[in-house]
Each structure stands twice: as C-alpha cells, then as structure tokens.
Write an enzyme that holds these catalytic residues in place. Structure first.
Site, PDB file in Angstrom:
ATOM      1  N   ASP A  42       0.838  -1.204   0.000  1.00 19.18           N
ATOM      2  CA  ASP A  42       0.000   0.000   0.000  1.00 19.18           C
ATOM      3  C   ASP A  42       0.869   1.250   0.000  1.00 19.18           C
ATOM      4  O   ASP A  42       1.991   1.242   0.517  1.00 19.18           O
ATOM      5  CB  ASP A  42      -0.903  -0.036   1.244  1.00 19.18           C
ATOM      6  CG  ASP A  42      -2.106   0.882   1.104  1.00 19.18           C
ATOM      7  OD1 ASP A  42      -2.307   1.454   0.022  1.00 19.18           O
ATOM      8  OD2 ASP A  42      -2.842   1.029   2.097  1.00 19.18           O
ATOM      9  N   HIS A  59       2.622   3.160  -8.888  1.00 13.22           N
ATOM     10  CA  HIS A  59       2.452   1.722  -9.157  1.00 13.22           C
ATOM     11  C   HIS A  59       3.675   1.166  -9.896  1.00 13.22           C
ATOM     12  O   HIS A  59       4.121   0.056  -9.645  1.00 13.22           O
ATOM     13  CB  HIS A  59       1.186   1.476  -9.976  1.00 13.22           C
ATOM     14  CG  HIS A  59      -0.071   1.855  -9.241  1.00 13.22           C
ATOM     15  ND1 HIS A  59      -0.295   1.503  -7.927  1.00 13.22           N
ATOM     16  CD2 HIS A  59      -1.168   2.567  -9.624  1.00 13.22           C
ATOM     17  CE1 HIS A  59      -1.484   1.973  -7.536  1.00 13.22           C
ATOM     18  NE2 HIS A  59      -2.017   2.632  -8.541  1.00 13.22           N
ATOM     19  N   LEU A 153      11.163 -20.372  -4.082  1.00 13.75           N
ATOM     20  CA  LEU A 153      10.092 -19.492  -3.586  1.00 13.75           C
ATOM     21  C   LEU A 153       8.837 -19.589  -4.459  1.00 13.75           C
ATOM     22  O   LEU A 153       8.925 -19.537  -5.687  1.00 13.75           O
ATOM     23  CB  LEU A 153      10.585 -18.037  -3.602  1.00 13.75           C
ATOM     24  CG  LEU A 153       9.532 -16.983  -3.249  1.00 13.75           C
ATOM     25  CD1 LEU A 153       9.277 -16.968  -1.742  1.00 13.75           C
ATOM     26  CD2 LEU A 153       9.966 -15.599  -3.718  1.00 13.75           C
TER      27      LEU A 153
HETATM   28  C1  FPP Z   1      -2.135   0.119  -3.216  1.00 10.04           C
HETATM   29  O1  FPP Z   1      -1.618   1.410  -3.240  1.00 10.04           O
HETATM   30  C2  FPP Z   1      -1.574  -0.630  -4.314  1.00 10.04           C
HETATM   31  C3  FPP Z   1      -2.312  -1.227  -5.284  1.00 10.04           C
HETATM   32  C4  FPP Z   1      -3.772  -1.223  -5.331  1.00 10.04           C
HETATM   33  C5  FPP Z   1      -1.656  -1.913  -6.387  1.00 10.04           C
HETATM   34  C6  FPP Z   1      -0.458  -2.685  -5.978  1.00 10.04           C
HETATM   35  C7  FPP Z   1       0.312  -2.991  -7.164  1.00 10.04           C
HETATM   36  C8  FPP Z   1       1.658  -2.946  -7.215  1.00 10.04           C
HETATM   37  C9  FPP Z   1       2.504  -2.631  -6.072  1.00 10.04           C
HETATM   38  C10 FPP Z   1       2.360  -3.293  -8.423  1.00 10.04           C
HETATM   39  C11 FPP Z   1       2.035  -4.700  -8.740  1.00 10.04           C
HETATM   40  C12 FPP Z   1       3.067  -5.307  -9.489  1.00 10.04           C
HETATM   41  C13 FPP Z   1       2.921  -6.484 -10.069  1.00 10.04           C
HETATM   42  C14 FPP Z   1       4.108  -7.137 -10.550  1.00 10.04           C
HETATM   43  C15 FPP Z   1       1.628  -7.143 -10.243  1.00 10.04           C
HETATM   44  P1  FPP Z   1      -2.622   2.620  -3.429  1.00 10.04           P
HETATM   45  O2  FPP Z   1      -2.722   2.910  -4.868  1.00 10.04           O
HETATM   46  O3  FPP Z   1      -3.931   2.301  -2.782  1.00 10.04           O
HETATM   47  O4  FPP Z   1      -1.876   3.735  -2.663  1.00 10.04           O
HETATM   48  P2  FPP Z   1      -2.550   4.945  -1.874  1.00 10.04           P
HETATM   49  O5  FPP Z   1      -3.336   4.329  -0.734  1.00 10.04           O
HETATM   50  O6  FPP Z   1      -1.387   5.734  -1.398  1.00 10.04           O
HETATM   51  O7  FPP Z   1      -3.416   5.683  -2.840  1.00 10.04           O
END
Ligand code: FPP
Length: 262
Positions: A42, A59, A153
C-alpha cells in the site's frame, strides 16, 4: 541475528528510492524463517502524490519493489510470498488506473520472468479470472506454466482477489457437494473449508506485512490470517526495502505464537 555487508544496500536496484554506498543489512536468524509471508502493498498513490507524480508512477515504482522483495524472500528461504496486487474492490478506481494496473503483471513478467526462472521461483496467482483482460491472463498463465516445475520461492500474486468472494465460492462448492451426495454436512470441518480455498496446498501466512501506515486487513486472506503475526509500517510500498522486510522478519522472530494456548 546476523549481519551481512551488502553493496548499495536498501533500494540499490531502484533509482527511485534512497540508498547509496554500503549499509549494514541485518539478516534474520536462519532458524525461524516464516514459511509464508503475505504483503498488502500500500501507499503507491501517496508516494507519487508527494513527489508531484501521477498515481501510476507510484504503481510503476511499486513494481520494482516487488522484484526486490521477492529476491529478498528467496534469499533467506521463505517458501511462499503472497502479494496483494489487485483486489476485487480496486475495480472502483478510475478506468485509466485500472487499465494501468492490469498492464503491470505483463510488464513485470516481461522484465523479470527469465530472472525468476533462473532463481527457481514458481509464480502462482489467486483470485477470480473473471473480468481480467486477456493480455493480463495470457502473461500470468505463461509465467505460471513456465515456472510450474520450479522448487524455490512460490511467488503468489493475489490478482482480482477478495477474501469474502473466495469464501462464498468455497461455500457454494461445499453446498454443491452436499447436494450431490458426495459430502455429509456433518463431516465439514475447518480442513474441509481450507481445502476449498485457493491456498488449499499452501501453509497459512505466518506473517502479514502492510505498508503505508494503514491498519486494516482490507478483505485479504481473512480465513488464512487467523493466527498470523501482523506487522505494519508507515513506509510506502515503493520505498519498502530489503532492510524493512528483514526488520519485519526479525520482529516476527521475537514474537511468541501461542495459537490461543498459554
Ligand atoms: C495500493 O496502493 C496498491 C495497489 C492497489 C496496487 C499494488 C500494485 C503494485 C505494487 C504493483 C504490482 C506489481 C505487479 C508485478 C503485479 P494505493 O494505490 O492504494 O496507494 P494509496 O493508498 O497511497 O493511494
């Protein structure tokens, strides 16, 4: 606790994160490595906003953290690393952001698949296939297929995953079996339910990590996390490094797990 000198150290493979020169990286004791670590990744959006960047830049940077932490987990012998990449609730985001998130697995695997294979990593996915674009499915299916025989893994992506939906599916499956006369309802126990989940053949997470300061479970592995140790950090996912990951595991190793006993 062991210490190991590493070059570059935290964030060394990621130009977006701080870290240069040598740092001391505390490695967890090899005796009590969690078999399964689950992570709610997050803070990508806030990381980007604080830098005046579009959310998708967060992201993208978060994608690089995935590589870093997968390698850190493999290095110390974690058996399963489950990453919450897209929840069933994330469809509520603007279409442009959803489209970007759907491209990330493909992009990640285009860059990393050969290295994952070289490191004996097995890629898995849990969640509903329904609604996922064909290009996303094709990329993850290829990764799952090409790594199926790897024995290191297990890198398990929760993609279009929601724990309540998973439990609903399990209930439907059990009802179907009872109705078909294949299962006696009195024989249903915790094991029967666990066997209907996407994690049927995996150990429950020993440790759950959530980044970015939020203190929620957010519909993630509600059944499987029953006895997991929880570890939260204010660090945003794009800035989460090997050092944070190993700190979490060192803290896990100091905890006493009682499973309701004394
Ligand atoms: C939450 O942060 C994150 C997500 C909903 C997406 C997570 C995805 C990645 C970390 C990349 C994935 C990579 C692969 C390889 C599949 P948020 O957008 O809710 O952050 P915020 O709360 O600060 O807005």
């Amino acid at each position: 606790m062991r210490e190991q000198r590493v070059r570059g150290g935290a964030g060394a493979d990621d130009a977006d994160t701080a870290g240069s020169g040598d740092v001391r990286l505390r490695l967890p004791s090899p005796d009590n490595i969690p078999r399964h670590v689950a992570i709610i990744m997050d803070g990508n959006g806030r990381w980007a906003r604080e830098r005046g960047l579009p959310r998708v830049a967060g992201h993208r940077s978060g994608m690089r953290t995935v590589r870093r932490i997968a390698m850190a987990a493999a290095r110390i012998g974690v058996k399963v690393l489950t990453l919450y990449a897209f929840s069933t609730e994330n469809w509520k985001r603007p279409k442009s952001e959803v489209d970007y998130l759907m491209k990330l697995p493909q992009e990640f695997l285009a860059i990393e698949l050969e290295e994952l294979i070289a490191n004996n990593v097995r890629v898995r996915v849990m969640g509903s296939r329904q609604g996922l674009p064909g290009h996303t499915l094709a990329a993850v299916d290829e990764a799952v297929r090409r790594t199926a025989d790897n024995t290191g893994l297990i890198l398990n992506f929760a993609l279009n995953y929601g724990s309540r939906a998973e439990l609903v599916e399990a209930a439907r499956e059990l009802a179907r079996r009872v109705k078909a006369g294949e299962l006696d309802e009195r024989a249903i126990d915790e094991q029967t339910i666990a066997s209907c989940l996407s994690t049927a053949d995996l150990p429950d997470p020993d440790l759950l990590i959530r980044t970015s300061g939020e203190l929620r479970i957010s519909n993630f592995m509600l059944w499987q996390l029953a006895y997991s140790e929880l570890w939260f950090t204010d660090v945003y996912w794009p800035e989460f490094t090997e050092r944070h990951f190993y700190d979490a595991i060192c803290e896990y190793q100091r905890r006493v797990r009682r499973y309701g006993g004394l």
